[in-house]
Write an enzyme that holds these catalytic residues in place. Structure first.
Site, mmCIF file in Angstrom:
data_model
loop_
_atom_site.group_PDB
_atom_site.id
_atom_site.type_symbol
_atom_site.label_atom_id
_atom_site.label_comp_id
_atom_site.label_asym_id
_atom_site.label_seq_id
_atom_site.Cartn_x
_atom_site.Cartn_y
_atom_site.Cartn_z
ATOM 1 N N TYR A 109 0.826 -1.211 0.000
ATOM 2 C CA TYR A 109 0.000 0.000 0.000
ATOM 3 C C TYR A 109 0.854 1.252 0.000
ATOM 4 C CZ TYR A 109 0.735 -0.033 5.101
ATOM 5 O OH TYR A 109 1.285 -0.038 6.347
ATOM 6 N N HIS A 240 1.090 3.863 17.697
ATOM 7 C CA HIS A 240 2.245 3.084 18.155
ATOM 8 C C HIS A 240 3.452 3.419 17.308
ATOM 9 C CE1 HIS A 240 0.275 0.416 15.142
ATOM 10 N NE2 HIS A 240 1.526 0.154 14.782
#
Ligand code: SIN
Ligand code: MN
Length: 349
Positions: A109, A240
């Protein structure tokens, strides 16, 4: 007023709630009042004592791979690296940045500076076929990673995992704060830590030049051979990252995810832009001049100034990333040409 009891078992990372008259076990419970200030600590009908607890409730960790199995996986990654160095993968399978290499299998992606329109939510899968597609998931990942995760009950089926990414970090390598694109990936996000111990941090802010990272809300140790699953608040409610100081030695991670069948995908390119001569001639004065020259014309002789006009602009712009961290980015504002196309170091996730 509804009163909510929360019982937390830190070892099993489970949270149960008891409403009103149901009787919780003594010593394991605390009485929590409905309070507007508590809104931030509410998740899925459960009131947590702290944000850290809310993150922990979305994490499962298991030491699934023995040292011997880790060695097997690390040898396989070495072979992936060699194959990449021989140029045997499709172009979007391998993404290199100075202290980190990413290998995409099954699905790839666009992210970070590859995005035409930047920002969280804009990430797009590459086409399934054609020159922009990535290589399929290697058999060794299916057999040695996905199958054990399935047998351990961590994922619902072998087919569930249709995307596998390997990140290979050199010491000091990092990955900036982000949320794995929710429009692309189902939860949980499954990762296997290899080669050396490291840590995944939650809720950090990155600053650059020089790189600085704010203290995390939670630092989760990642042991070699450990599998980590992120879901709920840990996956969706907070970013994160991997901080440079948590990559002391070279470290690798294999990330197993499920891409949604209807996730947004880029269309296959109609014409390969680099092969489209008309476009190249129209966009690059140096070609125009060379063609004029060959024809014996002088009309569009290119001056030094015109040539230097093909330099890059908009470099190292700062941008907001996942609404949380800043990423220093380099980007080409003019269309790349076969003569000048440069690969710039990027900081991406
Ligand atoms: C990791 O390296 O453990 C995390 C990578 C990521 O979130 O993309
Ligand atoms: Mn991630």
């Amino acid at each position: 007023m509804e009163r909510r009891w929360a019982w937390k078992d830190r070892e099993n990372i489970q949270v149960l709630t008891f409403l009103n008259d149901e009787s919780p076990v003594e010593n394991d419970v605390c009485l929590l009042d409905d309070d507007e200030d508590d809104d931030e600590l509410l998740d899925g009908g459960v009131l947590y004592e702290s944000e850290e607890d809310k993150i922990r409730a979305g994490i499962v960790q298991k030491r699934l791979f023995s040292d011997r199995l880790c060695e097997q996986l690390e040898e396989q990654i070495e072979m992936v690296e060699e194959k990449a160095n021989r140029g045997e993968y499709k172009k979007n399978t391998v993404d290199r940045s100075p202290l980190r290499v990413k290998y995409f299998f099954g699905e790839g992606y666009t992210y970070g500076d590859q995005l035409e329109r930047k920002g969280p939510g804009m990430e797009r899968l590459y086409p399934k076929t054609g020159p922009d597609a990535v290589d399929p998931i290697p058999e060794w990942i299916k057999k040695l990673v996905i199958a054990p995760c399935f047998r351990a009950g961590l994922i619902p089926s072998m087919e569930w995992a249709n995307s596998a990414v390997i990140n290979d970090y050199l010491p000091g390598g990092c990955i900036v704060s982000h949320v794995d694109p929710i429009q692309l990936f189902d939860r949980p996000i499954v990762s296997i830590n290899l080669l050396s111990d490291s840590a995944l941090c939650f809720g950090c802010k990155f600053r650059f030049k020089p790189i600085r990272v704010s203290p995390p809300v939670l630092r989760l140790p990642m042991k070699r051979g450990a599998v980590t699953l992120l879901s709920n608040y840990a996956a969706d409610g907070i970013t994160h990252c991997v901080r440079p100081e948590d990559v002391i030695h070279r470290r690798q991670v294999i990330i197993i995810r499920r891409v949604f069948p209807d996730a947004p995908r880029l269309p296959p390119p109609a014409v390969e832009p680099w092969n489209d001569l008309t476009r190249t001639v129209r966009l690059t004065p140096i070609y125009k001049s060379a063609i004029d020259e060959r024809r014996g014309g002088t009309a569009s002789r290119v001056s030094k100034g015109a040539n230097s006009g093909r330099t890059l602009t908009g470099q190292y712009r700062k941008r907001q990333h996942s609404g949380d961290s800043e990423v220093a980015s380099a980007e080409e504002s003019s269309p790349p040409t076969p003569l000048t196309r440069k690969k710039h170091p990027r900081i991406v996730f």
